[in-house]
Scaffold this motif. Sequence first.
Motif, PDB file in Angstrom:
ATOM      1  N   GLN A   1      15.811   6.093   0.536  1.00 37.13           N
ATOM      2  CA  GLN A   1      15.102   6.045  -0.746  1.00 37.13           C
ATOM      3  C   GLN A   1      14.107   4.894  -0.792  1.00 37.13           C
ATOM      4  OE1 GLN A   1      18.435   5.745  -3.453  1.00 37.13           O
ATOM      5  NE2 GLN A   1      18.549   7.956  -3.742  1.00 37.13           N
ATOM      6  N   GLU A   2      14.518   3.738  -0.288  1.00 33.94           N
ATOM      7  CA  GLU A   2      13.622   2.577  -0.296  1.00 33.94           C
ATOM      8  C   GLU A   2      12.424   2.781   0.633  1.00 33.94           C
ATOM      9  OE1 GLU A   2      13.605  -0.219  -2.234  1.00 33.94           O
ATOM     10  OE2 GLU A   2      15.218   0.762  -3.332  1.00 33.94           O
ATOM     11  N   LEU A   3      12.648   3.416   1.775  1.00 26.88           N
ATOM     12  CA  LEU A   3      11.524   3.688   2.674  1.00 26.88           C
ATOM     13  C   LEU A   3      10.566   4.697   2.056  1.00 26.88           C
ATOM     14  CD1 LEU A   3      13.322   3.725   6.139  1.00 26.88           C
ATOM     15  CD2 LEU A   3      11.623   2.074   5.354  1.00 26.88           C
ATOM     16  N   LYS A   4      11.109   5.694   1.343  1.00 29.10           N
ATOM     17  CA  LYS A   4      10.240   6.669   0.663  1.00 29.10           C
ATOM     18  C   LYS A   4       9.416   5.988  -0.424  1.00 29.10           C
ATOM     19  CE  LYS A   4      12.761  10.908   1.611  1.00 29.10           C
ATOM     20  NZ  LYS A   4      13.626  11.969   1.082  1.00 29.10           N
ATOM     21  N   LYS A   5      10.004   5.018  -1.102  1.00 33.27           N
ATOM     22  CA  LYS A   5       9.265   4.248  -2.115  1.00 33.27           C
ATOM     23  C   LYS A   5       8.070   3.537  -1.495  1.00 33.27           C
ATOM     24  CE  LYS A   5      12.591   2.571  -5.343  1.00 33.27           C
ATOM     25  NZ  LYS A   5      13.304   1.395  -5.836  1.00 33.27           N
ATOM     26  N   ARG A   6       8.233   3.141  -0.236  1.00 34.62           N
ATOM     27  CA  ARG A   6       7.160   2.451   0.482  1.00 34.62           C
ATOM     28  C   ARG A   6       6.241   3.428   1.211  1.00 34.62           C
ATOM     29  NH1 ARG A   6      11.250  -0.844  -0.329  1.00 34.62           N
ATOM     30  NH2 ARG A   6      10.990  -3.093  -0.379  1.00 34.62           N
ATOM     31  N   GLU A   7       6.377   4.719   0.872  1.00 34.79           N
ATOM     32  CA  GLU A   7       5.523   5.788   1.383  1.00 34.79           C
ATOM     33  C   GLU A   7       5.564   5.921   2.907  1.00 34.79           C
ATOM     34  OE1 GLU A   7       1.632   5.332  -0.368  1.00 34.79           O
ATOM     35  OE2 GLU A   7       2.437   5.491  -2.393  1.00 34.79           O
ATOM     36  N   ILE A   8       6.761   5.806   3.465  1.00 35.99           N
ATOM     37  CA  ILE A   8       6.955   6.020   4.892  1.00 35.99           C
ATOM     38  C   ILE A   8       7.278   7.503   5.084  1.00 35.99           C
ATOM     39  CG2 ILE A   8       8.298   5.361   6.928  1.00 35.99           C
ATOM     40  CD1 ILE A   8       6.671   3.053   5.744  1.00 35.99           C
ATOM     41  N   SER A   9       6.690   8.135   6.106  1.00 35.66           N
ATOM     42  CA  SER A   9       6.890   9.573   6.313  1.00 35.66           C
ATOM     43  C   SER A   9       8.312   9.873   6.823  1.00 35.66           C
ATOM     44  CB  SER A   9       5.858  10.103   7.306  1.00 35.66           C
ATOM     45  OG  SER A   9       6.093   9.556   8.570  1.00 35.66           O
ATOM     46  N   SER A  10       8.759  11.092   6.567  1.00 31.62           N
ATOM     47  CA  SER A  10      10.118  11.504   6.949  1.00 31.62           C
ATOM     48  C   SER A  10      10.416  11.359   8.444  1.00 31.62           C
ATOM     49  CB  SER A  10      10.383  12.933   6.497  1.00 31.62           C
ATOM     50  OG  SER A  10      10.420  12.981   5.098  1.00 31.62           O
ATOM     51  N   PRO A  11       9.505  11.768   9.339  1.00 31.34           N
ATOM     52  CA  PRO A  11       9.820  11.594  10.773  1.00 31.34           C
ATOM     53  C   PRO A  11      10.013  10.123  11.155  1.00 31.34           C
ATOM     54  CG  PRO A  11       7.913  13.044  10.493  1.00 31.34           C
ATOM     55  CD  PRO A  11       8.249  12.490   9.146  1.00 31.34           C
TER      56      PRO A  11
END
Length: 141
Positions: free
Chosen positions: A67-77
């Motif tokens: 969740q935190e990585l998604k908040k930082r707009e990091i892609s799923s792969p």
Amino acid sequence: MHFCAYRDRSQKEVEDKLDNLRMIPEAKEKIIITLMQENFLNEERFARSFVRGKFRIKKWGRIKITQELKKREISSPIIKLGLTEIKESDYRKTLYELAEKKEKKIIEPNPFKKKKKLADHLLRKGYESQLVFDCINDIID
């Protein structure tokens, strides 16, 4: 470059920093491209170090880290690559250590309420529900 050399940064963090410095869009784009070309800005390296740090220091689970990585707009792969930094054995060991530590602190005579409080704590830390419930059933019987 100093901002990125201090610690690994995500592209979003660099963009936010440049926005705070009131850079024009053309300059922002050129700076980001230069940082990527000179390997100051690397999303995969950022994700890997972020996962290692949050797991080892804050004892976060995979869900919260994702969740935190998604908040930082990091892609799923890239998130999946970063999560490979966590060994399954270390993950389970950390979960059990957290559960045992928290279980000692919970003062609750009712075993069902005690299990719920412990489960809530571990779920907030970002661990998967099935692992949490298996762990609690092993610890509290």
